[in-house]
Design a protein around this motif. Structure first.
Motif, PDB file in Angstrom:
ATOM      1  N   LEU A   1       0.820  -1.218   0.000  1.00  0.00           N
ATOM      2  CA  LEU A   1       0.000   0.000   0.000  1.00  0.00           C
ATOM      3  C   LEU A   1       0.853   1.266   0.000  1.00  0.00           C
ATOM      4  O   LEU A   1       0.343   2.363  -0.254  1.00  0.00           O
ATOM      5  CB  LEU A   1      -0.936   0.006   1.212  1.00  0.00           C
ATOM      6  N   ASN A   2       2.147   1.137   0.344  1.00  0.00           N
ATOM      7  CA  ASN A   2       3.067   2.282   0.354  1.00  0.00           C
ATOM      8  C   ASN A   2       2.569   3.423   1.244  1.00  0.00           C
ATOM      9  O   ASN A   2       2.550   4.587   0.839  1.00  0.00           O
ATOM     10  CB  ASN A   2       3.300   2.807  -1.077  1.00  0.00           C
ATOM     11  N   LEU A   3       2.164   3.068   2.449  1.00  0.00           N
ATOM     12  CA  LEU A   3       1.665   4.065   3.393  1.00  0.00           C
ATOM     13  C   LEU A   3       2.813   4.677   4.192  1.00  0.00           C
ATOM     14  O   LEU A   3       3.834   4.036   4.427  1.00  0.00           O
ATOM     15  CB  LEU A   3       0.658   3.421   4.355  1.00  0.00           C
ATOM     16  N   THR A   4       2.613   5.901   4.632  1.00  0.00           N
ATOM     17  CA  THR A   4       3.594   6.579   5.463  1.00  0.00           C
ATOM     18  C   THR A   4       3.493   6.088   6.895  1.00  0.00           C
ATOM     19  O   THR A   4       2.396   6.033   7.465  1.00  0.00           O
ATOM     20  CB  THR A   4       3.370   8.103   5.435  1.00  0.00           C
ATOM     21  N   THR A   5       4.624   5.716   7.483  1.00  0.00           N
ATOM     22  CA  THR A   5       4.645   5.277   8.881  1.00  0.00           C
ATOM     23  C   THR A   5       4.566   6.479   9.801  1.00  0.00           C
ATOM     24  O   THR A   5       5.344   7.428   9.666  1.00  0.00           O
ATOM     25  CB  THR A   5       5.935   4.491   9.185  1.00  0.00           C
ATOM     26  N   VAL A   6       3.617   6.458  10.733  1.00  0.00           N
ATOM     27  CA  VAL A   6       3.464   7.571  11.684  1.00  0.00           C
ATOM     28  C   VAL A   6       3.713   7.132  13.118  1.00  0.00           C
ATOM     29  O   VAL A   6       3.795   7.967  14.017  1.00  0.00           O
ATOM     30  CB  VAL A   6       2.060   8.207  11.564  1.00  0.00           C
ATOM     31  N   GLY A   7       3.832   5.827  13.351  1.00  0.00           N
ATOM     32  CA  GLY A   7       4.146   5.298  14.675  1.00  0.00           C
ATOM     33  C   GLY A   7       5.084   4.127  14.538  1.00  0.00           C
ATOM     34  O   GLY A   7       4.815   3.209  13.762  1.00  0.00           O
ATOM     35  N   PRO A   8       6.209   4.103  15.240  1.00  0.00           N
ATOM     36  CA  PRO A   8       7.225   3.063  15.048  1.00  0.00           C
ATOM     37  C   PRO A   8       6.757   1.686  15.497  1.00  0.00           C
ATOM     38  O   PRO A   8       5.843   1.559  16.315  1.00  0.00           O
ATOM     39  CB  PRO A   8       8.387   3.551  15.923  1.00  0.00           C
ATOM     40  N   TRP A   9       7.390   0.669  14.956  1.00  0.00           N
ATOM     41  CA  TRP A   9       7.125  -0.708  15.369  1.00  0.00           C
ATOM     42  C   TRP A   9       7.496  -0.860  16.844  1.00  0.00           C
ATOM     43  O   TRP A   9       8.590  -0.508  17.265  1.00  0.00           O
ATOM     44  CB  TRP A   9       7.950  -1.663  14.517  1.00  0.00           C
ATOM     45  N   ARG A  10       6.582  -1.377  17.638  1.00  0.00           N
ATOM     46  CA  ARG A  10       6.844  -1.532  19.076  1.00  0.00           C
ATOM     47  C   ARG A  10       5.965  -2.620  19.663  1.00  0.00           C
ATOM     48  O   ARG A  10       4.971  -3.039  19.059  1.00  0.00           O
ATOM     49  CB  ARG A  10       6.582  -0.217  19.824  1.00  0.00           C
TER      50      ARG A  10
END
Length: 476
Positions: A396-405
């Motif tokens: 989907l090529n979405l912008t990441t706004v919250g990191p993987w956690r």
């Protein structure tokens, strides 16, 4: 036929005729006809109202879909409406969603009684289950050919018409915040129905359907991503050989999950044979044993898993017994089906018509519409594994706004999460294909976060919560 049987038949005919009249003239009385007072084998009381019955989705063909509504346990008038759908295609939401996952009533081992699920989703929402399309569960059609001509497009259209007609019967839910949820092949049903609702609402101002968002788990989304992730998961877990892994990637590239080529179908069978007799829907739990032997699990991915919180891998068998009982059918007003009730209809699945290779285009449209969209994944599923969902999201090529956690439940890692612009992704640690079955408490926490639009609790919140509790104790 005995006099008592004649009397019962006359009662059913009168009830059916009354239903037809009252459904168009008096929705409150129709609600009363649909009300479920108690279930066979229910030796406890509940503090919520429930309703079950049929709503016509197509007058011309006589297609009617079976529903079961369990209202919220507290203040239902202030709670949202959540629809749950199971997939297949051809599997019953009553069989799985209600009877062993998110519903308040789960079936006991005897197949004749039920027990209360403390983590039912109706503790926070009004919960609606729907058996779709026709031929699934108790749903039926007066046109026999309908059972062999189902597909994605008609399922979405019929489900939309069901909702519009259902809201006429339950006008108190018109305009109520509404959310769609589901798993597996509902990865098609849920976004497609969401799309149908969004488009309907644009064309009809003042629509009664106030759709706010949807959430799907271990969902079939994009056939290419789902195949790549599946074989990668199998290989990384040590369940298949290097040769099979390589061959599967070659033969199943861009193949359909519903209608694969003979070559892809064969190599997938080889992969499941190499896996051995384990439950691919939950790879770390043993499969169901029947009559002292091991029940051989079918490779077919549309058969959902068979384990639950108290660990009974044969749950599906109990539901088959229970929902075929005539007294259960009577209690749920399932008068219009004479066939044997099945958890999944092989006929519906075998003759499935249209099934697009991807619904990512639907996601793009709905993300831009502003819906709240969440995807979740149990990480021990070897049918539509976490890797598959991550590949689909990546496409989907979405912008990441919250990191993987990591996120936490009772001080322990419940799974992992990442936030994107327009979509939230959550994994549930140790859960299989049916997340609410394996991790019911975590699944309820997931729903609460989804409905409120808040992120899953990080470790810092767990520490703050425990510190606050300790301070309260010391103050006392």
């Amino acid at each position: 036929m005995s006099i008592s049987n004649w009397a019962f038949l006359i009662f059913l005919l009168i009830s059916a005729n009354c239903s037809l009249v009252l459904s168009t003239s008096d929705p409150i009385n129709q609600q009363k006809l649909d009300q479920v007072t108690t279930l066979p084998g229910q030796n406890f009381n509940v503090d919520f109202a429930q309703y079950a019955g049929y709503v016509t989705s197509n007058e011309e063909s006589g297609r009617a879909l079976f529903y079961w509504l369990t209202e919220a346990t507290e203040e239902p008038a202030s709670k949202p409406l959540v629809l749950w759908l199971n997939g297949g295609p051809g599997c019953s939401s009553i069989a799985f969603g209600m009877a062993e996952e998110v519903g308040p009533f789960h079936v006991n081992k005897d197949g004749k009684s039920v027990y209360l699920n403390p983590y039912s989703w109706n503790t926070v929402a009004n919960l609606l289950f729907l058996d779709a399309p026709v031929g699934v569960g108790y749903s039926y059609s007066n046109t026999s050919s309908d059972i062999m001509s189902n597909g994605d497009k008609r399922t979405a259209a019929d489900s939309l018409q069901f909702l519009l007609n259902w809201l006429e019967r339950f006008p108190q839910y018109k305009g109520r915040d509404f959310y769609l949820t589901g798993e597996s092949y509902a990865g098609h049903y849920v976004p497609q129905l969401s799309q149908a609702i969004v488009r309907y609402n644009k064309a009809n101002t003042g629509s009664p359907i106030n759709l706010k968002g949807y959430m799907v788990g271990n969902a079939l989304t994009d056939d290419y991503s789902d195949h790549v992730g599946l074989f990668q998961f199998m290989w990384a877990a040590g369940m298949i050989s290097d040769q099979t892994y390589k061959k599967a990637n070659e033969l199943c590239d861009r193949e359909s999950f519903v209608h694969p080529s003979r070559e892809c179908d064969h190599i997938t069978d080889v992969a499941y044979q190499e896996m051995g007799n384990i439950d691919p829907y939950s790879i770390f739990t043993p499969p169901c044993t029947v009559n002292g032997g091991t029940k051989r699990l079918l490779r077919r991915w549309h058969k959902v898993g068979h384990v639950r919180q108290s660990y009974d891998p044969c749950t599906e068998q109990h539901s088959i017994v229970y929902f075929n009982l005539q007294e259960v059918k009577n209690a749920l007003h399932a008068y219009h089906t004479s066939r044997t009730w099945e958890t999944c209809s092989g006929v519906v699945g075998q003759y499935w018509q249209d099934s697009p290779i991807s619904v990512l285009d639907v996601y793009q449209e709905l993300i831009s519409s502003g819906l709240r969209i969440w995807m979740f994944s149990g990480d021990t599923d070897a049918v539509i594994p976490t890797a598959s969902t991550r590949y689909s999201i990546d496409a989907l090529n979405l912008t990441t706004v919250g990191p993987w956690r990591a996120w936490y439940e009772d001080g322990q890692v419940g799974g992992w999460t990442q936030q994107y612009e327009g979509l939230n992704f959550v994994t549930i640690r140790g859960a299989g294909h049916e997340v609410p079955l394996h991790k019911p408490k975590q699944a309820l926490t997931l729903l609460k976060s989804f409905l409120t639009g808040t992120s899953m609790a990080p470790f810092e919140q767990v520490i703050e919560s425990k510190t606050s509790e300790s301070q309260q104790v010391s103050d006392i």
